[in-house]
Design a protein around this motif. Structure first.
Motif, PDB file in Angstrom:
ATOM      1  N   ASP A  79       5.860  13.660   9.593  1.00  0.00           N
ATOM      2  CA  ASP A  79       5.355  12.310   9.348  1.00  0.00           C
ATOM      3  C   ASP A  79       6.057  11.327  10.279  1.00  0.00           C
ATOM      4  O   ASP A  79       7.230  11.003  10.078  1.00  0.00           O
ATOM      5  N   GLU A  80       5.345  10.881  11.271  1.00  0.00           N
ATOM      6  CA  GLU A  80       5.843   9.911  12.255  1.00  0.00           C
ATOM      7  C   GLU A  80       7.239  10.238  12.786  1.00  0.00           C
ATOM      8  O   GLU A  80       8.180   9.453  12.613  1.00  0.00           O
ATOM      9  N   PRO A  81       7.370  11.382  13.454  1.00  0.00           N
ATOM     10  CA  PRO A  81       8.693  11.775  13.947  1.00  0.00           C
ATOM     11  C   PRO A  81       9.293  10.783  14.941  1.00  0.00           C
ATOM     12  O   PRO A  81      10.504  10.736  15.094  1.00  0.00           O
ATOM     13  N   GLY A  86      -4.604  10.132  -4.342  1.00  0.00           N
ATOM     14  CA  GLY A  86      -4.211   8.729  -4.409  1.00  0.00           C
ATOM     15  C   GLY A  86      -3.074   8.557  -5.394  1.00  0.00           C
ATOM     16  O   GLY A  86      -2.328   9.505  -5.648  1.00  0.00           O
ATOM     17  N   TYR A  87      -2.950   7.370  -5.903  1.00  0.00           N
ATOM     18  CA  TYR A  87      -1.845   7.042  -6.796  1.00  0.00           C
ATOM     19  C   TYR A  87      -2.428   6.543  -8.106  1.00  0.00           C
ATOM     20  O   TYR A  87      -3.021   5.465  -8.140  1.00  0.00           O
ATOM     21  N   GLY A  88      -2.310   7.335  -9.155  1.00  0.00           N
ATOM     22  CA  GLY A  88      -2.936   6.979 -10.420  1.00  0.00           C
ATOM     23  C   GLY A  88      -4.435   6.849 -10.225  1.00  0.00           C
ATOM     24  O   GLY A  88      -5.083   7.729  -9.665  1.00  0.00           O
ATOM     25  N   GLY A 147      -4.083   6.775  13.147  1.00  0.00           N
ATOM     26  CA  GLY A 147      -4.727   5.788  12.291  1.00  0.00           C
ATOM     27  C   GLY A 147      -3.814   4.618  12.044  1.00  0.00           C
ATOM     28  O   GLY A 147      -2.599   4.735  12.186  1.00  0.00           O
ATOM     29  N   PRO A 148      -4.398   3.481  11.659  1.00  0.00           N
ATOM     30  CA  PRO A 148      -3.598   2.269  11.461  1.00  0.00           C
ATOM     31  C   PRO A 148      -2.716   2.360  10.224  1.00  0.00           C
ATOM     32  O   PRO A 148      -2.873   3.267   9.404  1.00  0.00           O
ATOM     33  N   ASN A 149      -1.802   1.430  10.071  1.00  0.00           N
ATOM     34  CA  ASN A 149      -0.948   1.353   8.888  1.00  0.00           C
ATOM     35  C   ASN A 149      -1.821   1.278   7.639  1.00  0.00           C
ATOM     36  O   ASN A 149      -2.818   0.567   7.623  1.00  0.00           O
ATOM     37  N   GLY A 150      -1.421   2.026   6.638  1.00  0.00           N
ATOM     38  CA  GLY A 150      -2.136   1.971   5.375  1.00  0.00           C
ATOM     39  C   GLY A 150      -3.407   2.786   5.319  1.00  0.00           C
ATOM     40  O   GLY A 150      -4.118   2.776   4.312  1.00  0.00           O
ATOM     41  N   ALA A 151      -3.708   3.530   6.374  1.00  0.00           N
ATOM     42  CA  ALA A 151      -4.946   4.318   6.412  1.00  0.00           C
ATOM     43  C   ALA A 151      -4.908   5.484   5.429  1.00  0.00           C
ATOM     44  O   ALA A 151      -5.951   5.982   5.004  1.00  0.00           O
ATOM     45  N   GLY A 152      -3.687   5.938   5.109  1.00  0.00           N
ATOM     46  CA  GLY A 152      -3.558   7.071   4.190  1.00  0.00           C
ATOM     47  C   GLY A 152      -2.960   8.311   4.824  1.00  0.00           C
ATOM     48  O   GLY A 152      -3.014   9.398   4.245  1.00  0.00           O
ATOM     49  N   LYS A 153      -2.348   8.156   5.980  1.00  0.00           N
ATOM     50  CA  LYS A 153      -1.808   9.319   6.715  1.00  0.00           C
ATOM     51  C   LYS A 153      -0.666   9.982   5.935  1.00  0.00           C
ATOM     52  O   LYS A 153      -0.641  11.209   5.778  1.00  0.00           O
ATOM     53  N   THR A 154       0.266   9.162   5.462  1.00  0.00           N
ATOM     54  CA  THR A 154       1.381   9.707   4.677  1.00  0.00           C
ATOM     55  C   THR A 154       0.865  10.309   3.377  1.00  0.00           C
ATOM     56  O   THR A 154       1.322  11.377   2.941  1.00  0.00           O
ATOM     57  N   THR A 155      -0.094   9.633   2.775  1.00  0.00           N
ATOM     58  CA  THR A 155      -0.696  10.134   1.538  1.00  0.00           C
ATOM     59  C   THR A 155      -1.301  11.517   1.758  1.00  0.00           C
ATOM     60  O   THR A 155      -1.181  12.409   0.909  1.00  0.00           O
ATOM     61  N   LEU A 156      -1.922  11.721   2.903  1.00  0.00           N
ATOM     62  CA  LEU A 156      -2.519  13.013   3.233  1.00  0.00           C
ATOM     63  C   LEU A 156      -1.459  14.115   3.277  1.00  0.00           C
ATOM     64  O   LEU A 156      -1.629  15.187   2.677  1.00  0.00           O
ATOM     65  N   LEU A 158      -7.562   5.639  -5.654  1.00  0.00           N
ATOM     66  CA  LEU A 158      -7.879   6.734  -4.737  1.00  0.00           C
ATOM     67  C   LEU A 158      -7.710   6.261  -3.298  1.00  0.00           C
ATOM     68  O   LEU A 158      -8.309   5.275  -2.885  1.00  0.00           O
ATOM     69  N   VAL A 159      -6.855   6.937  -2.539  1.00  0.00           N
ATOM     70  CA  VAL A 159      -6.641   6.566  -1.132  1.00  0.00           C
ATOM     71  C   VAL A 159      -7.517   7.416  -0.222  1.00  0.00           C
ATOM     72  O   VAL A 159      -8.156   6.913   0.702  1.00  0.00           O
ATOM     73  N   LEU A 160      -7.547   8.721  -0.473  1.00  0.00           N
ATOM     74  CA  LEU A 160      -8.318   9.648   0.362  1.00  0.00           C
ATOM     75  C   LEU A 160      -9.554  10.096  -0.399  1.00  0.00           C
ATOM     76  O   LEU A 160      -9.464  10.494  -1.555  1.00  0.00           O
ATOM     77  N   GLU A 165       1.184  10.386  13.721  1.00  0.00           N
ATOM     78  CA  GLU A 165       1.868   9.578  14.738  1.00  0.00           C
ATOM     79  C   GLU A 165       1.175   8.234  14.965  1.00  0.00           C
ATOM     80  O   GLU A 165      -0.037   8.123  14.898  1.00  0.00           O
ATOM     81  N   GLN A 166       1.997   7.233  15.225  1.00  0.00           N
ATOM     82  CA  GLN A 166       1.468   5.906  15.585  1.00  0.00           C
ATOM     83  C   GLN A 166       1.481   5.731  17.102  1.00  0.00           C
ATOM     84  O   GLN A 166       0.843   4.831  17.634  1.00  0.00           O
ATOM     85  N   ASN A 167       2.236   6.586  17.738  1.00  0.00           N
ATOM     86  CA  ASN A 167       2.366   6.544  19.185  1.00  0.00           C
ATOM     87  C   ASN A 167       1.180   7.282  19.807  1.00  0.00           C
ATOM     88  O   ASN A 167       1.291   8.420  20.258  1.00  0.00           O
TER      89      ASN A 167
HETATM   90  P1  ATP Z   1       1.880   3.805   7.294  1.00  0.00           P
HETATM   91  O1  ATP Z   1       1.797   4.222   8.690  1.00  0.00           O
HETATM   92  O2  ATP Z   1       2.027   2.324   7.110  1.00  0.00           O
HETATM   93  O3  ATP Z   1       2.847   4.616   6.456  1.00  0.00           O
HETATM   94  P2  ATP Z   1      -0.239   5.397   6.159  1.00  0.00           P
HETATM   95  O4  ATP Z   1      -1.500   5.637   6.895  1.00  0.00           O
HETATM   96  O5  ATP Z   1       0.750   6.499   6.110  1.00  0.00           O
HETATM   97  O6  ATP Z   1       0.412   4.083   6.706  1.00  0.00           O
HETATM   98  P3  ATP Z   1      -0.092   5.499   3.315  1.00  0.00           P
HETATM   99  O7  ATP Z   1       1.370   5.335   3.239  1.00  0.00           O
HETATM  100  O8  ATP Z   1      -0.654   6.840   3.079  1.00  0.00           O
HETATM  101  O9  ATP Z   1      -0.638   4.966   4.701  1.00  0.00           O
HETATM  102  O10 ATP Z   1      -0.737   4.469   2.313  1.00  0.00           O
HETATM  103  C1  ATP Z   1      -2.132   4.446   2.047  1.00  0.00           C
HETATM  104  C2  ATP Z   1      -2.416   3.485   0.910  1.00  0.00           C
HETATM  105  O11 ATP Z   1      -1.786   3.968  -0.291  1.00  0.00           O
HETATM  106  C3  ATP Z   1      -1.882   2.088   1.122  1.00  0.00           C
HETATM  107  O12 ATP Z   1      -2.838   1.184   0.620  1.00  0.00           O
HETATM  108  C4  ATP Z   1      -0.627   2.049   0.294  1.00  0.00           C
HETATM  109  O13 ATP Z   1      -0.344   0.761  -0.162  1.00  0.00           O
HETATM  110  C5  ATP Z   1      -0.956   2.979  -0.853  1.00  0.00           C
HETATM  111  N1  ATP Z   1       0.236   3.623  -1.414  1.00  0.00           N
HETATM  112  C6  ATP Z   1       1.158   4.350  -0.721  1.00  0.00           C
HETATM  113  N2  ATP Z   1       2.118   4.806  -1.524  1.00  0.00           N
HETATM  114  C7  ATP Z   1       1.821   4.374  -2.770  1.00  0.00           C
HETATM  115  C8  ATP Z   1       2.426   4.505  -4.072  1.00  0.00           C
HETATM  116  N3  ATP Z   1       3.547   5.237  -4.223  1.00  0.00           N
HETATM  117  N4  ATP Z   1       1.844   3.908  -5.100  1.00  0.00           N
HETATM  118  C9  ATP Z   1       0.705   3.196  -4.948  1.00  0.00           C
HETATM  119  N5  ATP Z   1       0.062   3.025  -3.772  1.00  0.00           N
HETATM  120  C10 ATP Z   1       0.618   3.597  -2.693  1.00  0.00           C
END
Ligand code: ATP
Length: 236
Positions: free
Chosen positions: A160-162, A15-17, A38-47, A20-22, A192-194
């Motif tokens: 990441d979302e090509p 997560g970030y600080g 997964g939907p926006n904000g699910a944590g895919k990019t974070t993973l 915790l996202v995952l 992918e979102q598609n």
């Molecule tokens: P999207 O498709 O919208 O990119 P995602 O599934 O990839 O969605 P993430 O980008 O992983 O989602 O974000 C997951 C959560 O982490 C969200 O609540 C987001 O606000 C938070 N988050 C992402 N980047 C940061 C950051 N640099 N600092 C703090 N929180 C963050």
């Protein structure tokens, strides 16, 4: 050929600080093409960022049985590369120069050999080798970003979302490229979102919601699962 990359993840948290996202994810990336939906904000990019060492992680990540290093440059050396969302090309540099930067880890001769290989794999880029990357279409830039990632000869390529923001025809082309890379022996993990198109090219998939994996399985079965149909394919 050499063994294809296989990633095993146990109890991954990131997560970030203090946020915790995952939480305690268990999953596996087998040879072939694995998609994370997964939907926006699910944590895919974070993973993907956590696997690439761009943010700290907790838990066990094994690449072919060995601990994945924690520092990004060591992760690249271990054979893992990420094409981040937004592509991050150098717009004032040519396609060729962008590709050369992707081969920063190897010597001049090996770099030249890989450029030849990548241009053979991406014939459209050969025609554009001297065009400034910033003047290309979104789909072409995405292609350069993937080609640049292939310059590090990864064993595991993460995308990441090509297809983000691309016209339907370019979406198909980028997903076909991901499929071909997997068929050629590089393990691919793609966000992918598609949903429909991604499942059509993937071997396996996971669905991530609010930082937790809620479904997984072979792509064909996932496509028919109620969680995917109700949440993502309702309109189709
Ligand atoms: P999207 O498709 O919208 O990119 P995602 O599934 O990839 O969605 P993430 O980008 O992983 O989602 O974000 C997951 C959560 O982490 C969200 O609540 C987001 O606000 C938070 N988050 C992402 N980047 C940061 C950051 N640099 N600092 C703090 N929180 C963050």
């Amino acid at each position: 050929g050499p063994q294809q990359a296989h990633l095993k993840v146990r109890n991954l948290s990131a997560g970030y600080g203090a946020f915790l996202v995952l939480r305690n994810l268990h999953f596996e990336v087998k040879p072939g093409l694995t998609v994370i939906l997964g939907p926006n904000g699910a944590g895919k990019t974070t993973l993907l960022k956590a696997l690439m060492g761009l943010i700290p992680r907790q838990g066990i990540v094994l690449l072919d049985g060995d601990d994945l290093p924690e520092k990004t440059h060591e992760i690249v050396k271990a054979g893992v590369t990420l094409v981040a969302e937004g592509r991050q090309l150098f717009p004032q540099m040519t396609v060729l120069e962008n590709l050369e930067l992707g081969g920063w880890l190897c010597d001049k001769h090996e770099r030249a050999r890989r450029i030849e290989q990548v241009l053979a794999d991406f014939p459209k880029l050969r025609e554009r080798a001297h065009q400034l990357a910033g003047t290309m279409s979104g789909g072409e830039q995405q292609m350069v970003a993937v080609a640049r990632a292939m310059m590090s000869a990864p064993r595991l390529l993460m995308l990441d979302e090509p297809s983000l923001g691309l016209a339907p025809k370019m979406v198909d082309e980028l997903l076909a490229i991901a499929r071909r890379i997997a068929d050629n022996g590089t393990t691919v993990l793609m966000v992918e979102q598609n949903v429909k198109k991604a499942l059509a090219v993937a071997d396996r998939g996971y669905v991530l919601e609010r930082g937790a994996l809620v479904a997984s399985g072979p792509a064909r079965l996932l496509e028919r699962s109620s969680v995917v149909r109700e949440a993502y394919l309702g309109a189709d």
